[in-house]
Design a protein around this motif. Structure first.
Motif, mmCIF file in Angstrom:
data_model
loop_
_atom_site.group_PDB
_atom_site.id
_atom_site.type_symbol
_atom_site.label_atom_id
_atom_site.label_comp_id
_atom_site.label_asym_id
_atom_site.label_seq_id
_atom_site.Cartn_x
_atom_site.Cartn_y
_atom_site.Cartn_z
ATOM 1 N N ALA A 151 0.994 20.886 47.911
ATOM 2 C CA ALA A 151 2.348 21.394 47.666
ATOM 3 C C ALA A 151 2.458 21.934 46.247
ATOM 4 C CB ALA A 151 3.377 20.300 47.904
ATOM 5 N N PRO A 176 3.162 25.958 50.003
ATOM 6 C CA PRO A 176 1.955 25.350 50.572
ATOM 7 C C PRO A 176 0.726 26.211 50.280
ATOM 8 C CG PRO A 176 3.267 26.406 52.289
ATOM 9 C CD PRO A 176 4.058 26.527 51.031
ATOM 10 N N TYR A 427 8.896 21.396 51.465
ATOM 11 C CA TYR A 427 9.000 22.788 51.033
ATOM 12 C C TYR A 427 10.411 23.354 51.181
ATOM 13 C CZ TYR A 427 3.990 22.209 51.449
ATOM 14 O OH TYR A 427 2.719 21.742 51.325
#
Length: 550
Positions: A151, A176, A427
């Motif tokens: 991440a 990502p 995310y």
């Protein structure tokens, strides 16, 4: 002297019979930094007997012709970058099979005031991102893979001196990212996250195994910043650590004397498994993995297999770059001995061009050879989703990735669902920020089956064909080679590796290449003498260029 009583008649007679020998020119002081260091090593009592020959001479491993060429390249680099605040540079070359030092340039001019005798081959400085391959090598040995998704989002870490918020070189977060891209594009945030997972002590142990003896402080002293090179190391340590990638993940000491025969390679220790070393080399030699971070045009396309990594310390005070071919390793440094910052000179623009020229000089004399491939090291290949790193589904942008047996992804991608992209919770905030930033925050291109512009950003970042940031405004076109380019077949290079990359911009689907009306399966062009027509086609258009190879 006879008349004064200092000589006997016999001594006087012998002196008269001794022929006069004209005094020749003084022996030049070649490779001064290397010579100075060798004399220090030879003075060591443990080396004195074995190092000095019967005639009192010392024979070194240095290749004088190569040394002269590398010295010229170091001086040229300083001349070119002088207006950007660069005053010094250094370089070292090591033969991988033997560990022999082939070239050693500690400064541009040994005789330049007092600073010229500073030897940056052995003077420790902060290497920046140049240490990341050893972080990820340790991670691969712990079960992580090149497809592991990290991440790259804003995060803070609690340390003994307060909150630590790592930032990427481009001051952006990329969401990502697979380890292949994180290492190839040298993203900082994923590297710090990996250091957090492994532990700073484990990372420091990996660096000690790789020969970085200059890192003398504790893991608590360096903290997570060790992943970004916040400890001082020497250029020689860096070069020999990278050499271990080409020797199956095993560190051996360097040699300043040539080997008399096969002999004992000396003490050794394992840095990482042979398979992990092959995976790291494969990533560092992958030009596509570098595109998100550095763009299409870099100094690191050689036409034969070379794994490359750069590093830049804080405030642009030090540039580093290292290149590993199967036969040799080259490492260079660009900066200022007094620590003055350079003017926006990065590893790509500063140390990178010097590295490129130095590698080509070495390749003229030592055939680069070919790495052990991941397949030869026992890895298996699996089709994955470029975004999730899981097994590719019907709607996924695909890539082939290498895995150690038993580490292949078991699940199919669940991020692409019914023509939409559904990202995991970590995310959410990054995606919202990306949407707000628009195309200014992430490279954009058309994506298939995605529900909004942010999705298209993700497709470009981890799924689409690499392209320049202004590709949309210029349409589909060939970036490499360019129309009218002329090439020469490099000497001393196996024809299999005398190639150039075929690159296009503005495509969101597969690009089909032909050379002289013959389809090309791999996007590289072998350098065959004559005139050639290269054509690229995709759903977004077509382009054609003409080149000549002399």
């Amino acid at each position: 002297m006879r008349d004064a009583g200092f000589l006997t008649e016999a001594d006087f007679a012998r002196a008269r019979e001794e022929p006069l020998r004209p005094r020749g020119e003084a022996t030049p002081f070649v490779a001064p930094h290397f010579t100075t260091r060798v004399l220090q090593w030879a003075d060591d009592s443990s080396l004195a007997v074995s190092a000095v020959g019967a005639d009192g001479s010392l024979r070194s491993s240095l290749d004088l012709a190569l040394q002269t060429a590398i010295e010229a390249e170091v001086r040229h680099t300083v001349d070119v970058l002088h207006d950007r605040g660069v005053r010094e540079a250094a370089a070292v070359v090591i033969d991988n099979p033997t560990g022999e030092i082939l070239a050693w340039v500690g400064s541009p001019d040994f005789w330049a005031d007092t600073a010229g005798q500073t030897d940056m081959v052995v003077s420790p400085r902060q290497p920046g991102s140049a240490l990341k391959p050893f972080l990820y090598g340790r991670a691969f040995d712990r079960g992580y893979t090149p497809a592991t998704v990290m991440a790259d989002v804003a995060r803070s870490y609690q340390t003994s001196i307060g909150l630590y918020r790592p930032r990427n070189y481009d001051h952006r977060y990329h969401g990502p990212v697979r380890i292949r891209e994180a290492l190839g594009s040298s993203y900082n945030v994923p590297a710090v996250e990996m250091a957090e997972r492994l532990g700073a002590s484990s990372v420091l142990d990996a660096l000690h195994d790789a020969g970085f003896a200059s890192l003398r402080q504790s893991a608590d002293h360096y903290g997570l910043g060790i992943a970004l090179g916040n400890g001082d190391v020497s250029l020689l340590e860096l070069a020999n650590a990278y050499r271990s990638l080409a020797t199956g993940g095993v560190w051996h000491p360097v040699r300043w004397r040539p080997l008399a025969g096969p002999g004992d390679p000396g003490r050794s220790r394992r840095v990482m498994s042979a398979r992990s070393a092959a995976l790291i080399l494969d990533i560092l030699a992958d030009p596509e993995a570098r595109v998100p971070g550095f763009g299409i045009s870099t100094p690191f396309d050689f036409g034969f297999p070379v794994a490359v990594k750069t590093g830049t310390s804080r405030h642009f005070t030090d540039n580093w770059a290292a290149a590993v071919a199967a036969r040799f390793t080259v490492a260079v440094w660009v900066g200022n001995f007094d620590g003055r910052p350079m003017e926006g000179v990065s590893g790509i623009t500063g140390a990178g061009p010097l590295l490129h020229r130095a590698v080509l000089e070495v390749a003229k004399r030592y055939p680069p050879g070919a790495f052990v491939t991941p397949r030869e090291a026992g890895a298996v290949q699996v089709e994955i989703c470029r975004l999730s790193g899981k097994r590719a589904g019907a709607r996924c942008p695909r890539a082939s990735e290498w895995f150690a047996p038993g580490t292949e992804p078991a699940d199919s991608c669940d991020w692409h669902v019914d023509g939409k992209l559904v990202l995991p919770a970590p995310y959410t905030e990054w995606l919202a920020q990306s949407r707000a930033a628009g195309s200014g925050g992430v490279v954009t291109e058309a994506g298939e089956g995605l529900d909004d512009q942010a999705g298209r950003m993700l497709a470009s970042q981890s799924g689409g064909a690499p392209q320049a940031r202004d590709a949309q405004s210029h349409g589909f076109r060939i970036l490499s080679p360019r129309d009218g380019d002329r090439y020469s077949v490099p000497p001393s290079v196996d024809p299999r590796y005398a190639t150039i990359a075929l690159l296009a911009a503005g495509a969101s689907s597969r690009v089909r290449w032909t050379v002289d009306d013959r389809a090309v399966a791999v996007p590289r062009l072998p350098l065959v003498r004559g005139a050639h027509v290269i054509r690229a086609e995709s759903a977004q258009g077509s382009d054609e260029v003409r080149i000549r190879v002399d």
